[in-house]
Scaffold this motif. Sequence first.
Motif, mmCIF file in Angstrom:
data_model
loop_
_atom_site.group_PDB
_atom_site.id
_atom_site.type_symbol
_atom_site.label_atom_id
_atom_site.label_comp_id
_atom_site.label_asym_id
_atom_site.label_seq_id
_atom_site.Cartn_x
_atom_site.Cartn_y
_atom_site.Cartn_z
ATOM 1 N N THR A 103 -4.837 9.022 -16.311
ATOM 2 C CA THR A 103 -4.608 7.574 -16.370
ATOM 3 C C THR A 103 -3.530 7.161 -15.382
ATOM 4 O O THR A 103 -2.472 7.800 -15.302
ATOM 5 C CB THR A 103 -4.191 7.137 -17.786
ATOM 6 N N ILE A 104 -3.795 6.082 -14.647
ATOM 7 C CA ILE A 104 -2.866 5.542 -13.667
ATOM 8 C C ILE A 104 -2.579 4.082 -13.992
ATOM 9 O O ILE A 104 -3.490 3.309 -14.302
ATOM 10 C CB ILE A 104 -3.453 5.602 -12.238
ATOM 11 N N VAL A 105 -1.305 3.712 -13.941
ATOM 12 C CA VAL A 105 -0.931 2.301 -13.979
ATOM 13 C C VAL A 105 -0.596 1.902 -12.542
ATOM 14 O O VAL A 105 0.341 2.428 -11.950
ATOM 15 C CB VAL A 105 0.283 2.056 -14.894
ATOM 16 N N TYR A 106 -1.401 0.985 -11.989
ATOM 17 C CA TYR A 106 -1.187 0.586 -10.598
ATOM 18 C C TYR A 106 -0.579 -0.815 -10.546
ATOM 19 O O TYR A 106 -1.179 -1.786 -11.016
ATOM 20 C CB TYR A 106 -2.489 0.602 -9.805
ATOM 21 N N THR A 107 0.619 -0.904 -9.961
ATOM 22 C CA THR A 107 1.321 -2.182 -9.855
ATOM 23 C C THR A 107 1.540 -2.541 -8.393
ATOM 24 O O THR A 107 2.104 -1.753 -7.631
ATOM 25 C CB THR A 107 2.695 -2.113 -10.561
ATOM 26 N N ASP A 108 1.113 -3.726 -8.028
ATOM 27 C CA ASP A 108 1.451 -4.276 -6.718
ATOM 28 C C ASP A 108 2.727 -5.107 -6.906
ATOM 29 O O ASP A 108 2.702 -6.168 -7.528
ATOM 30 C CB ASP A 108 0.316 -5.139 -6.191
ATOM 31 N N GLY A 114 0.775 -1.227 0.000
ATOM 32 C CA GLY A 114 0.000 0.000 0.000
ATOM 33 C C GLY A 114 0.806 1.277 0.000
ATOM 34 O O GLY A 114 0.242 2.376 -0.063
ATOM 35 N N PHE A 115 2.143 1.176 0.057
ATOM 36 C CA PHE A 115 3.012 2.348 0.054
ATOM 37 C C PHE A 115 3.778 2.419 -1.272
ATOM 38 O O PHE A 115 4.201 1.400 -1.825
ATOM 39 C CB PHE A 115 4.000 2.297 1.224
ATOM 40 N N VAL A 116 3.970 3.648 -1.751
ATOM 41 C CA VAL A 116 4.603 3.874 -3.046
ATOM 42 C C VAL A 116 6.078 3.469 -3.012
ATOM 43 O O VAL A 116 6.806 3.812 -2.080
ATOM 44 C CB VAL A 116 4.471 5.351 -3.451
ATOM 45 N N ALA A 117 6.505 2.756 -4.054
ATOM 46 C CA ALA A 117 7.909 2.387 -4.221
ATOM 47 C C ALA A 117 8.494 3.150 -5.401
ATOM 48 O O ALA A 117 7.789 3.488 -6.357
ATOM 49 C CB ALA A 117 8.051 0.886 -4.456
ATOM 50 N N THR A 118 9.789 3.443 -5.344
ATOM 51 C CA THR A 118 10.445 4.254 -6.369
ATOM 52 C C THR A 118 11.758 3.603 -6.806
ATOM 53 O O THR A 118 12.154 2.552 -6.311
ATOM 54 C CB THR A 118 10.749 5.670 -5.844
ATOM 55 N N ASP A 119 12.413 4.261 -7.779
ATOM 56 C CA ASP A 119 13.748 3.871 -8.243
ATOM 57 C C ASP A 119 13.812 2.412 -8.671
ATOM 58 O O ASP A 119 14.619 1.620 -8.187
ATOM 59 C CB ASP A 119 14.799 4.142 -7.155
ATOM 60 N N GLY A 120 12.927 2.067 -9.639
ATOM 61 C CA GLY A 120 12.923 0.698 -10.111
ATOM 62 C C GLY A 120 12.535 -0.290 -9.034
ATOM 63 O O GLY A 120 12.997 -1.438 -9.028
ATOM 64 N N TRP A 121 11.674 0.162 -8.117
ATOM 65 C CA TRP A 121 11.128 -0.652 -7.023
ATOM 66 C C TRP A 121 12.159 -0.967 -5.946
ATOM 67 O O TRP A 121 11.938 -1.802 -5.073
ATOM 68 C CB TRP A 121 10.521 -1.958 -7.543
ATOM 69 N N THR A 122 13.298 -0.294 -5.980
ATOM 70 C CA THR A 122 14.347 -0.594 -5.003
ATOM 71 C C THR A 122 14.150 0.149 -3.690
ATOM 72 O O THR A 122 14.764 -0.199 -2.686
ATOM 73 C CB THR A 122 15.730 -0.241 -5.577
ATOM 74 N N GLU A 123 13.301 1.207 -3.681
ATOM 75 C CA GLU A 123 13.059 1.980 -2.467
ATOM 76 C C GLU A 123 11.558 2.083 -2.204
ATOM 77 O O GLU A 123 10.771 2.287 -3.124
ATOM 78 C CB GLU A 123 13.638 3.396 -2.612
ATOM 79 N N THR A 124 11.159 1.934 -0.943
ATOM 80 C CA THR A 124 9.756 2.103 -0.550
ATOM 81 C C THR A 124 9.626 3.364 0.288
ATOM 82 O O THR A 124 10.376 3.565 1.241
ATOM 83 C CB THR A 124 9.250 0.896 0.253
ATOM 84 N N THR A 125 8.668 4.222 -0.073
ATOM 85 C CA THR A 125 8.470 5.497 0.620
ATOM 86 C C THR A 125 7.449 5.338 1.741
ATOM 87 O O THR A 125 6.886 4.262 1.952
ATOM 88 C CB THR A 125 7.968 6.574 -0.357
ATOM 89 N N ASP A 126 7.174 6.437 2.437
ATOM 90 C CA ASP A 126 6.124 6.436 3.464
ATOM 91 C C ASP A 126 4.852 7.096 2.939
ATOM 92 O O ASP A 126 3.981 7.505 3.713
ATOM 93 C CB ASP A 126 6.614 7.137 4.727
ATOM 94 N N VAL A 127 4.729 7.187 1.606
ATOM 95 C CA VAL A 127 3.560 7.811 0.984
ATOM 96 C C VAL A 127 2.547 6.729 0.619
ATOM 97 O O VAL A 127 2.862 5.763 -0.081
ATOM 98 C CB VAL A 127 3.965 8.590 -0.287
ATOM 99 N N LYS A 128 1.320 6.889 1.099
ATOM 100 C CA LYS A 128 0.259 5.953 0.757
ATOM 101 C C LYS A 128 -0.130 6.102 -0.718
ATOM 102 O O LYS A 128 -0.277 7.217 -1.231
ATOM 103 C CB LYS A 128 -0.973 6.216 1.630
ATOM 104 N N ALA A 129 -0.309 4.982 -1.387
ATOM 105 C CA ALA A 129 -0.639 5.007 -2.807
ATOM 106 C C ALA A 129 -1.924 5.786 -3.072
ATOM 107 O O ALA A 129 -2.011 6.554 -4.034
ATOM 108 C CB ALA A 129 -0.757 3.578 -3.334
ATOM 109 N N VAL A 130 -2.927 5.628 -2.223
ATOM 110 C CA VAL A 130 -4.199 6.298 -2.458
ATOM 111 C C VAL A 130 -4.074 7.811 -2.266
ATOM 112 O O VAL A 130 -4.753 8.598 -2.952
ATOM 113 C CB VAL A 130 -5.298 5.709 -1.550
ATOM 114 N N LYS A 131 -3.182 8.250 -1.405
ATOM 115 C CA LYS A 131 -2.949 9.681 -1.234
ATOM 116 C C LYS A 131 -2.305 10.275 -2.485
ATOM 117 O O LYS A 131 -2.688 11.362 -2.949
ATOM 118 C CB LYS A 131 -2.040 9.927 -0.018
#
Length: 249
Positions: free
Chosen positions: A162-167, A133-150
């Motif tokens: 348009t949003i591409v949502y990947t779990d 449920g938290f946004v990941a960045t940098d080719g999925w190597t880092e997870t942030t503290d930002v909620k995806a829905v926010k």
Amino acid sequence: MILFPAIDIRGGKCVRLKQGDYSQETVYNDSPSDMAKEWERQGAEYIHVVDLDGAKTGNSLNSEAIRQITKAVNIPVQVGGGVRTMETVDAHIANGVSRVIIGTAAIQDPSFVKEAVANYGEKIAVSIDARNGFVATDGWTETTDVKAVKLLRWLDDIGVKTIVYTDILKDGMLQGPNFDELYVMNKASDLDIIASGGVSTAEDIVKLKNMDLYGAIIGKALYEENLSFETALEAVGNEKTNYSLYGRR
């Protein structure tokens, strides 16, 4: 609902990663453009391309391979991976890309996203890649503290369509999408949501369609032949009607 066969490019070749792990790579085709032509032949109406090298480094290292794809097919192509500057956006549009997907920069450089939307409107999409449920960045190597829905709601406010949502935990695992998260995201705004990660059966596709999602990206299931594209099209209905390039079917 639009089905997007995925072409992930690394080192100029069509590959797939497991859960975004660059050490777990399988090469499926030496020519991404040949792969794109094959998906078009099988009935694809839109191609989803990811520059994996770009996603990891922030530099668009596979621009020539992407240009060859847009030249090889007569259907629209959307591209993501390493899109962090207007120069990269401009270059993709110039290379014939129909929709450019911004990922990491949506968190790290919000002003860039606003500028891209101001310049190109609905040709700009944003990829929200999430882990638990938290946004990941940098080719999925880092997870942030930002909620995806926010992040989704902020993107809606600035005009993204348009949003591409990947779990990430579902990607490449052939275990089905995260339907619960997709339901939350789809109900949180009026944005067009494209599901990515884990789509592997006809039942997955039917369920996503019944959730009123705009689209679904299919990757490993196609390449591992767990699911044929013909079966996927049958699951979604395969209405051969005119469709809006950017809007909901």
